[in-house]
Design a protein around this motif. Structure first.
Motif, PDB file in Angstrom:
ATOM      1  N   LEU A 107      12.519 -17.162  -8.316  1.00  0.00           N
ATOM      2  CA  LEU A 107      13.680 -18.053  -8.380  1.00  0.00           C
ATOM      3  C   LEU A 107      13.317 -19.376  -9.049  1.00  0.00           C
ATOM      4  N   LYS A 109       7.380 -10.599  17.456  1.00  0.00           N
ATOM      5  CA  LYS A 109       8.130 -10.718  16.197  1.00  0.00           C
ATOM      6  C   LYS A 109       9.036  -9.509  15.981  1.00  0.00           C
ATOM      7  N   TYR A 169       3.820  -3.669  11.813  1.00  0.00           N
ATOM      8  CA  TYR A 169       2.952  -3.185  10.727  1.00  0.00           C
ATOM      9  C   TYR A 169       1.482  -3.137  11.119  1.00  0.00           C
ATOM     10  N   TYR A 197       1.345  -3.176  -1.092  1.00  0.00           N
ATOM     11  CA  TYR A 197       2.399  -2.273  -0.625  1.00  0.00           C
ATOM     12  C   TYR A 197       3.057  -1.481  -1.759  1.00  0.00           C
ATOM     13  N   GLN A 236       1.638 -11.667  -1.515  1.00  0.00           N
ATOM     14  CA  GLN A 236       0.705 -11.975  -0.429  1.00  0.00           C
ATOM     15  C   GLN A 236      -0.400 -10.918  -0.332  1.00  0.00           C
TER      16      GLN A 236
HETATM   17  N1  NAP Z   1      10.082 -14.796  -5.818  1.00  0.00           N
HETATM   18  C1  NAP Z   1      10.778 -15.769  -5.260  1.00  0.00           C
HETATM   19  O1  NAP Z   1      11.653 -16.344  -5.885  1.00  0.00           O
HETATM   20  C2  NAP Z   1      10.507 -16.162  -3.842  1.00  0.00           C
HETATM   21  C3  NAP Z   1      11.265 -17.160  -3.218  1.00  0.00           C
HETATM   22  C4  NAP Z   1      10.994 -17.482  -1.877  1.00  0.00           C
HETATM   23  C5  NAP Z   1       9.986 -16.795  -1.199  1.00  0.00           C
HETATM   24  N2  NAP Z   1       9.268 -15.849  -1.855  1.00  0.00           N
HETATM   25  C6  NAP Z   1       8.199 -15.090  -1.172  1.00  0.00           C
HETATM   26  O2  NAP Z   1       8.755 -14.502  -0.018  1.00  0.00           O
HETATM   27  C7  NAP Z   1       7.721 -14.354   0.964  1.00  0.00           C
HETATM   28  C8  NAP Z   1       8.187 -14.933   2.287  1.00  0.00           C
HETATM   29  O3  NAP Z   1       8.288 -16.336   2.142  1.00  0.00           O
HETATM   30  P1  NAP Z   1       8.605 -17.263   3.412  1.00  0.00           P
HETATM   31  O4  NAP Z   1       8.769 -18.639   2.882  1.00  0.00           O
HETATM   32  O5  NAP Z   1       9.642 -16.645   4.221  1.00  0.00           O
HETATM   33  O6  NAP Z   1       7.183 -17.246   4.154  1.00  0.00           O
HETATM   34  P2  NAP Z   1       6.835 -16.962   5.687  1.00  0.00           P
HETATM   35  O7  NAP Z   1       7.894 -17.514   6.581  1.00  0.00           O
HETATM   36  O8  NAP Z   1       5.451 -17.475   5.883  1.00  0.00           O
HETATM   37  O9  NAP Z   1       6.841 -15.406   5.768  1.00  0.00           O
HETATM   38  C9  NAP Z   1       5.724 -14.628   5.382  1.00  0.00           C
HETATM   39  C10 NAP Z   1       5.932 -13.261   5.964  1.00  0.00           C
HETATM   40  O10 NAP Z   1       4.916 -12.376   5.501  1.00  0.00           O
HETATM   41  C11 NAP Z   1       4.787 -11.410   6.511  1.00  0.00           C
HETATM   42  N3  NAP Z   1       3.598 -10.578   6.375  1.00  0.00           N
HETATM   43  C12 NAP Z   1       2.299 -10.952   6.371  1.00  0.00           C
HETATM   44  N4  NAP Z   1       1.513  -9.846   6.248  1.00  0.00           N
HETATM   45  C13 NAP Z   1       2.340  -8.771   6.195  1.00  0.00           C
HETATM   46  C14 NAP Z   1       2.137  -7.374   6.064  1.00  0.00           C
HETATM   47  N5  NAP Z   1       0.923  -6.836   5.958  1.00  0.00           N
HETATM   48  N6  NAP Z   1       3.225  -6.571   6.034  1.00  0.00           N
HETATM   49  C15 NAP Z   1       4.481  -7.083   6.115  1.00  0.00           C
HETATM   50  N7  NAP Z   1       4.744  -8.400   6.224  1.00  0.00           N
HETATM   51  C16 NAP Z   1       3.665  -9.239   6.255  1.00  0.00           C
HETATM   52  C17 NAP Z   1       4.767 -12.229   7.772  1.00  0.00           C
HETATM   53  O11 NAP Z   1       5.060 -11.400   8.865  1.00  0.00           O
HETATM   54  P3  NAP Z   1       4.469 -11.715  10.365  1.00  0.00           P
HETATM   55  O12 NAP Z   1       4.708 -13.180  10.591  1.00  0.00           O
HETATM   56  O13 NAP Z   1       5.298 -10.852  11.238  1.00  0.00           O
HETATM   57  O14 NAP Z   1       3.019 -11.361  10.334  1.00  0.00           O
HETATM   58  C18 NAP Z   1       5.885 -13.235   7.486  1.00  0.00           C
HETATM   59  O15 NAP Z   1       7.115 -12.763   7.946  1.00  0.00           O
HETATM   60  C19 NAP Z   1       6.480 -15.046   0.400  1.00  0.00           C
HETATM   61  O16 NAP Z   1       5.651 -14.073  -0.159  1.00  0.00           O
HETATM   62  C20 NAP Z   1       7.054 -15.942  -0.686  1.00  0.00           C
HETATM   63  O17 NAP Z   1       6.133 -16.228  -1.696  1.00  0.00           O
HETATM   64  C21 NAP Z   1       9.503 -15.542  -3.148  1.00  0.00           C
END
Ligand code: NAP
Length: 325
Positions: A261, A176, A191, A217, A237
């Motif tokens: 959002l 990754k 990480y 974090y 998360q």
């Molecule tokens: N607030 C909002 O409006 C909004 C909108 C959309 C998404 N989000 C949030 O954005 C995040 C990503 O969403 P996604 O749909 O892209 O999900 P995703 O594709 O499943 O991505 C999750 C990510 O979390 C990473 N991760 C897990 N443990 C970690 C750690 N200890 N340190 C750093 N990174 C870590 C994973 O990295 P690895 O795969 O490399 O382990 C992966 O890249 C989620 O938390 C989601 O709830 C928020």
């Protein structure tokens, strides 16, 4: 129409396909015959009962889709039956049809086919609204984006690079890390092996941090901020309750912001969609930003798609093809 709901909270098996009445276009809305949707982290939380849809939204999962307009409601201008579009949804993407406010409907990004366009609205709108509209990342500034190999992370890296920022990212494996570098990240930290704070500090700190981890974090992110840095928390998360060391934040004149959002009113979502079409679509057309599909899964197999996301073994987006049953 067929649609996927989670009537009782639980694991991926809680998702079931059911028959629901077809939606109708209310004033200011269109109905889209859905061709594809995509899985987002929020869907897995909704399925577990932790993230209910906003008031008035349907129980059908799914925050984005692509398809063809099949009905245009009163007062809608600019869209016609048969138009191929993608859309940002409050809910309802894992279905054969959805009604959506016209302001959340976007033309397909240039050069992107109708099916693939389904994976773009949520990531493009989340990254643009948070990194550029909220945190105001400038060319030459440093962005730290956590989880660079995920759906949000992929697009954040590419967009920030395309607009002249330096990008540091975190990822959970050597593969990754390599993927993030291939997307343009200047520095990618594994990480599992390394502390991102020291790496970022050596680079002078992060002007903007896009954080998916929340509580876990919080302290480290504040330490990694540069003077006048902006930490934007979009995911939890790593938990919801952390301790904020104001003694570290205050001398930096830093900001900690948390946003979602999905819960924003339609007019705010419409403004974000318009900004995305103006700023992000041209970069997609130039090939500077791509959304990567890890796997395409029929929406009837939504439990398998959720299992895949929760395994963490995916990179980029998981697409749900709605027409394939
Ligand atoms: N607030 C909002 O409006 C909004 C909108 C959309 C998404 N989000 C949030 O954005 C995040 C990503 O969403 P996604 O749909 O892209 O999900 P995703 O594709 O499943 O991505 C999750 C990510 O979390 C990473 N991760 C897990 N443990 C970690 C750690 N200890 N340190 C750093 N990174 C870590 C994973 O990295 P690895 O795969 O490399 O382990 C992966 O890249 C989620 O938390 C989601 O709830 C928020």
């Amino acid at each position: 129409m067929r649609a996927v709901i989670a009537p009782d909270p639980g694991g991926p098996e809680a998702l079931i396909v059911t028959e629901l009445p077809d939606p109708e276009a209310g004033p200011g809305e269109v109905v889209i015959d859905i061709v594809a949707s995509a899985v987002n982290r929020a869907d897995t939380q909704q399925r577990q009962g932790f993230y209910p849809p906003p008031k008035g939204a349907s129980d059908v999962l799914g925050l984005e889709c692509s398809g063809r307009i099949s009905e245009v409601g009163a007062g809608v201008t600019g869209w016609s039956v048969g138009d191929e579009v993608c859309a940002l949804l409050a809910a309802g993407g894992y279905a054969e049809k959805v009604a959506v406010p016209a302001g959340q409907v976007m033309a397909l990004p240039p050069g992107v086919d109708l099916v693939t366009a389904a994976v773009i609205p949520e990531v493009a709108c989340t990254v643009w609204s948070n990194v550029f509209m909220v945190a105001n990342l400038q060319p030459g500034e440093t962005l730290l984006v956590h989880g660079g190999a995920g759906g949000i992370g992929n697009v954040a890296i590419q967009l920030a690079k395309a607009l002249g920022a330096r990008v540091v990212t975190t990822a959970g494996s050597a593969e990754k890390v390599e993927l993030c570098q291939s997307l343009g990240a200047d520095v990618a930290v594994n990480y599992q092996l390394e502390d991102f704070v020291e790496v970022v500090k050596e680079l002078g700190g992060a002007d903007v941090i896009l954080d998916n981890m929340g509580a876990k974090y919080l302290g480290r992110n504040v330490s990694a901020l540069a003077t006048q840095g902006r930490l934007v928390v979009i995911g939890m998360q790593g938990g919801t309750k952390g301790e904020l060391d104001l003694g570290t934040l205050l001398p930096k004149r830093g900001a900690v912001i948390a946003t979602t959002l999905r819960g924003r009113p339609p007019e705010e979502k419409a403004a974000i969609c318009a900004a995305v079409v103006e700023h992000v679509w041209p970069l997609i057309g130039e090939g500077k930003v791509k959304a990567f599909v890890h796997e395409q899964i029929p929406f009837g197999e939504a439990p398998r798609a959720h299992e895949l996301m929760e395994s963490g073994s995916h990179s980029g987006k998981i697409l749900l093809s709605v027409d394939a049953g």
